[in-house]
Scaffold this active site. Sequence first.
Site, PDB file in Angstrom:
ATOM      1  CD1 TRP A   1      -2.605  -1.693   0.304  1.00  0.00           C
ATOM      2  CD2 TRP A   1      -1.926  -2.111   2.393  1.00  0.00           C
ATOM      3  NE1 TRP A   1      -3.224  -2.854   0.734  1.00  0.00           N
ATOM      4  CE2 TRP A   1      -2.825  -3.128   2.010  1.00  0.00           C
ATOM      5  CE3 TRP A   1      -1.377  -2.143   3.667  1.00  0.00           C
ATOM      6  CZ2 TRP A   1      -3.173  -4.176   2.852  1.00  0.00           C
ATOM      7  CZ3 TRP A   1      -1.725  -3.195   4.502  1.00  0.00           C
ATOM      8  CH2 TRP A   1      -2.607  -4.187   4.105  1.00  0.00           C
TER       9      TRP A   1
ATOM     10  CD  GLU B   1      -0.229  10.321   6.340  1.00  0.00           C
ATOM     11  OE1 GLU B   1      -0.040  10.805   7.468  1.00  0.00           O
ATOM     12  OE2 GLU B   1       0.234  10.801   5.299  1.00  0.00           O
TER      13      GLU B   1
ATOM     14  CD  GLN C   1     -37.167  25.304   5.960  1.00  0.00           C
ATOM     15  OE1 GLN C   1     -38.050  24.462   6.214  1.00  0.00           O
ATOM     16  NE2 GLN C   1     -37.074  26.463   6.588  1.00  0.00           N
TER      17      GLN C   1
ATOM     18  N   GLY D   1     -28.556  14.281  -7.418  1.00  0.00           N
ATOM     19  CA  GLY D   1     -29.515  13.252  -7.829  1.00  0.00           C
ATOM     20  C   GLY D   1     -28.877  12.261  -8.780  1.00  0.00           C
TER      21      GLY D   1
END
Length: 389
Positions: A164, A372, A287, A348
């Site tokens: 990695w 990390e 809203q 969406g």
Amino acid sequence: MGKFGNPDFDLFQLPEEHEALREAIRALSEKEIAPYAKEVDEKARFPEEARAALVANGFNAVHVPEQFEGQGADSLAACIVIEEVARVDVSASLIPAVNKLGTMGLILSGSDELKAKVLPSIASGEAMASYALSEREAGSDAAAMKTRARKDGNTWVINGSKCWITNGGQSSWYTVMAVTDPDKGANGISAFMVHKDDEGFTVGPLEHKLGIKGSPTAELYFENCTIPEDRIIGDEGTGFKTALATLDHTRPTIGAQAVGVAQGALDAAIAYVKERKQFGKTISQFQGVEFMIADMAMKVEAARLMVYAAASRAERGAGPLGFISSASKCMASDVAMEVTTDAVQLFGGAGYTTDFPVERMMRDAKITQIYEGTNQVQRMVMARALLRG
Ligand code: COS
């Protein structure tokens, strides 16, 4: 002004030079990095255009001290550079971030001779550096590593493998942690600088990943890899402490990367909801959407403040950094995951396609909760710091 008033001092206002730096790196990122981000992700190719632009403008490794031909930028400045690049392309932001990760141990604990050998090439952009701590069976439990280094005359001979490794294969220098005394546990681990051309060093296959596809993640193999004895960083047995001290300084940079990608997704979402019309009005007028945008921005702002606080403390060398450095990385990366996921939601169906950058940002954000140190490890580090007394 009252007793504590000082008109020249505002804790929450960045110095002018940092604001100027942000302006410069934002302009560069939008003009020279953003246009390639989609293709870099689709082709899983290294962002060469970003590297060239960062190097040409001196943003590839701003943290390197002036004494070693670098710019000597402070930790906050390094965070701002990483944040602004990540706002348009997380893969590209790993160039300055991993250059810091791959050289921080050397800067903190190495000899001046070794620094002089490695750092100028990183500063100039001629070379890059990576950090090699993890192994297949030693991820979170990093001290369980098996890679061995033994002294042989005036050389060190390394055997084992690392995995990695971010920017593996692209970097010329690797900070490699290896066991030098298996009887001493964490205190039997030492750190070394290995060069890609060293005998016995090879780069293995690349991982196929969910995100940060422009940044190669590789395995490294050491087969009787032989390096001069003066490539050790600090004293024998201090490598694990150097590795953890490095992370104290670099976890805030992952926080900065997380803040950057979250800001990029928020900016994209704000622009979209003001354009997209449903039920005869823009969706920004609902809203439910307003509240989502408000929450996203509130979280990004809080995460940014914590990252800057952690970077400033690292810069001042103010006390143990474990808590604040882990807290900043953990909080900012959780925020990045939430905000990028919400951005996809606000787009969406369109957000789920590669026509818009938010799906890439969501995939890229995920790694900030993992590398990390997973956010579970961050919570362990924080709790240990708090409970130690
Ligand atoms: N700086 C310097 N030294 C430190 C330190 C720090 N931040 N934190 C701990 N140490 C020292 C300890 O004091 C101890 O030394 P002594 O035995 O002399 O007291 C030594 O390092 C070992 O510490 P500890 O016993 O706490 O280590 P553990 O094996 O329990 O591991 C964790 C600690 C889990 C925190 C560590 O392994 C870790 O951070 N794991 C995640 C690794 C990681 O982030 N991997 C990602 C790699 S980059 S993609």
